[in-house]
Scaffold this motif. Structure first.
Motif, short mmCIF file in Angstrom:
data_model
loop_
_atom_site.label_atom_id
_atom_site.label_comp_id
_atom_site.label_asym_id
_atom_site.label_seq_id
_atom_site.Cartn_x
_atom_site.Cartn_y
_atom_site.Cartn_z
N THR A 171 48.96 31.02 -14.09
CA THR A 171 48.27 32.13 -14.75
C THR A 171 48.03 31.80 -16.21
O THR A 171 48.97 31.51 -16.95
CB THR A 171 49.11 33.42 -14.65
OG1 THR A 171 49.36 33.69 -13.27
CG2 THR A 171 48.37 34.59 -15.28
N ILE A 172 46.79 31.88 -16.63
CA ILE A 172 46.45 31.44 -17.97
C ILE A 172 46.60 32.56 -19.01
O ILE A 172 46.79 32.29 -20.19
CB ILE A 172 45.01 30.87 -18.01
CG1 ILE A 172 44.82 30.02 -19.28
CG2 ILE A 172 43.96 31.96 -17.92
CD1 ILE A 172 45.66 28.78 -19.32
N ARG A 173 46.50 33.81 -18.57
CA ARG A 173 46.54 34.91 -19.53
C ARG A 173 47.95 35.11 -20.08
O ARG A 173 48.94 34.99 -19.36
CB ARG A 173 46.08 36.21 -18.87
CG ARG A 173 44.67 36.18 -18.34
CD ARG A 173 43.64 35.95 -19.43
NE ARG A 173 43.67 36.97 -20.48
CZ ARG A 173 42.88 36.97 -21.54
NH1 ARG A 173 42.01 35.97 -21.72
NH2 ARG A 173 42.96 37.93 -22.44
N PRO A 174 48.07 35.42 -21.37
CA PRO A 174 49.39 35.65 -21.96
C PRO A 174 49.98 36.98 -21.50
O PRO A 174 49.26 37.92 -21.18
CB PRO A 174 49.11 35.67 -23.46
CG PRO A 174 47.69 36.09 -23.58
CD PRO A 174 46.99 35.53 -22.37
N SER A 175 51.30 37.03 -21.49
CA SER A 175 52.00 38.27 -21.16
C SER A 175 52.27 39.05 -22.44
O SER A 175 52.08 38.54 -23.55
CB SER A 175 53.32 37.96 -20.46
OG SER A 175 54.18 37.25 -21.36
N LYS A 176 52.74 40.29 -22.31
CA LYS A 176 53.10 41.07 -23.50
C LYS A 176 54.22 40.38 -24.29
O LYS A 176 54.13 40.31 -25.52
CB LYS A 176 53.51 42.49 -23.12
CG LYS A 176 53.81 43.35 -24.35
CD LYS A 176 54.18 44.76 -23.96
CE LYS A 176 54.37 45.65 -25.21
NZ LYS A 176 55.37 45.09 -26.15
N PRO A 177 55.27 39.83 -23.62
CA PRO A 177 56.27 39.08 -24.39
C PRO A 177 55.69 37.88 -25.12
O PRO A 177 56.12 37.56 -26.24
CB PRO A 177 57.27 38.64 -23.32
CG PRO A 177 57.17 39.69 -22.26
CD PRO A 177 55.71 40.06 -22.23
N ASP A 178 54.67 37.22 -24.53
CA ASP A 178 54.01 36.12 -25.23
C ASP A 178 53.34 36.61 -26.51
O ASP A 178 53.43 35.97 -27.56
CB ASP A 178 52.94 35.47 -24.33
CG ASP A 178 53.53 34.71 -23.15
OD1 ASP A 178 54.69 34.31 -23.23
OD2 ASP A 178 52.80 34.53 -22.15
N ASN A 179 52.66 37.74 -26.39
CA ASN A 179 51.97 38.31 -27.56
C ASN A 179 52.97 38.72 -28.64
O ASN A 179 52.76 38.46 -29.83
CB ASN A 179 51.14 39.53 -27.14
CG ASN A 179 49.98 39.16 -26.24
OD1 ASN A 179 49.50 38.03 -26.25
ND2 ASN A 179 49.52 40.12 -25.44
N ASP A 180 54.05 39.36 -28.22
CA ASP A 180 55.06 39.81 -29.19
C ASP A 180 55.70 38.61 -29.90
O ASP A 180 55.91 38.64 -31.12
CB ASP A 180 56.14 40.64 -28.48
CG ASP A 180 55.61 41.96 -27.95
OD1 ASP A 180 54.53 42.39 -28.42
OD2 ASP A 180 56.26 42.56 -27.07
N LEU A 181 56.01 37.58 -29.12
CA LEU A 181 56.62 36.38 -29.72
C LEU A 181 55.68 35.72 -30.71
O LEU A 181 56.10 35.29 -31.79
CB LEU A 181 57.00 35.39 -28.61
CG LEU A 181 57.57 34.05 -29.08
CD1 LEU A 181 58.85 34.24 -29.89
CD2 LEU A 181 57.83 33.14 -27.88
N THR A 182 54.41 35.64 -30.37
CA THR A 182 53.43 35.03 -31.27
C THR A 182 53.39 35.76 -32.61
O THR A 182 53.37 35.13 -33.67
CB THR A 182 52.03 35.04 -30.63
OG1 THR A 182 52.08 34.36 -29.38
CG2 THR A 182 51.01 34.36 -31.53
N GLN A 183 53.38 37.08 -32.57
CA GLN A 183 53.33 37.85 -33.80
C GLN A 183 54.62 37.69 -34.61
O GLN A 183 54.59 37.65 -35.85
CB GLN A 183 53.07 39.33 -33.48
CG GLN A 183 51.68 39.59 -32.92
CD GLN A 183 50.58 39.00 -33.81
OE1 GLN A 183 50.57 39.20 -35.02
NE2 GLN A 183 49.66 38.26 -33.19
N THR A 184 55.76 37.58 -33.92
CA THR A 184 57.02 37.37 -34.62
C THR A 184 57.03 36.02 -35.33
O THR A 184 57.45 35.91 -36.49
CB THR A 184 58.20 37.44 -33.64
OG1 THR A 184 58.21 38.73 -33.01
CG2 THR A 184 59.53 37.22 -34.34
N ILE A 185 56.55 35.00 -34.64
CA ILE A 185 56.46 33.67 -35.25
C ILE A 185 55.50 33.69 -36.44
O ILE A 185 55.77 33.10 -37.49
CB ILE A 185 56.02 32.62 -34.21
CG1 ILE A 185 57.06 32.48 -33.11
CG2 ILE A 185 55.79 31.26 -34.88
CD1 ILE A 185 56.61 31.62 -31.94
#
Length: 230
Positions: A185-199
């Motif tokens: 699955t290529i689409r990011p998950s909500k945890p992926d999005n949250d982690l990206t913003q934290t980084i």
């Protein structure tokens, strides 16, 4: 009665070659000090540094001349046996070979496609998620890449502090992060999005540029930068 020889072990700690190298780096040591680290010890008459100073003096302090000596010639110096002579000549040979080598080409990773092409061979066959950080200089040349986390099938736990620490330790100014989706699955998950913003927030505080977060599958990728999410 002759005075006892003062060995390196009795020197002030800041003057000992090994400790000096650890504290200041190899460039701060003399040729004799570097060679003394390799041979380890001198003789009953003199410490390793003094011994190497004497040998280098015989070579007019020229490492090239030292490298041309034979094992038998080196063994004529009191305190040097075949093992030490071989170690000295091996070090000289390595120095010569290094001069002949070209500097390692650091890949330029200035786009999501290049990040994907660089990391896909590493991640294409994984059956669990891994999270990697790629640290770059201002020219987007790779300094170092490191796996931060190795996790489960659908998610991985990432400590953002480790990402920042590694970037600071290698003097990076730009970083990119990537992880794989074993499911395809290529689409990011909500945890992926949250982690990206934290980084991203952590990078902003430390004046690091987060170039991209790339999600990798076997044959495709998702780029937060290309999608305008960074």
């Amino acid at each position: 009665m002759a005075e006892d020889k003062l060995t390196i072990a009795h020197w002030a700690e800041d003057d000992r070659p090994r400790e000096k190298l650890e504290r200041l780096g190899p460039q701060a040591l003399s040729d004799a000090e570097l060679l003394a680290i390799l041979i380890g010890s001198g003789s009953t008459r003199e410490d390793a540094v003094t011994l190497m100073k004497r040998i280098l003096g015989h070579c007019k302090n020229n490492l090239n001349t030292l490298g041309k000596m034979t094992i038998a010639e080196l063994c004529q110096f009191n305190g040097v046996g075949p093992a030490k002579a071989i170690t000295i000549l091996a070090a000289c040979e390595l120095g010569k070979r290094r001069q002949m080598e070209k500097a390692e080409e650091r890949p330029e990773l200035n786009s999501a496609t290049r990040l994907y092409n660089h990391m896909h061979p590493v991640m294409q066959d994984l059956d669990v998620e891994e999270f990697w950080v790629l640290m770059m200089n201002q020219g987007f040349r790779l300094i170092k890449k490191i796996r931060i986390a190795h996790g489960g099938i659908s998610e991985v736990s990432v400590d953002v502090r480790i990402i920042i620490r590694e970037a600071v330790l290698c003097n990076a100014t730009i970083i990119a992060v990537c992880h794989n989706h074993p499911s395809g699955t290529i689409r990011p998950s909500k945890p992926d999005n949250d982690l990206t913003q934290t980084i991203k927030r952590a990078c902003d505080i430390m004046r690091l540029k987060l170039m991209d977060h790339v999600i990798i599958t076997d044959g495709a990728y998702f780029s937060y930068h290309e999608q305008g999410l960074i």
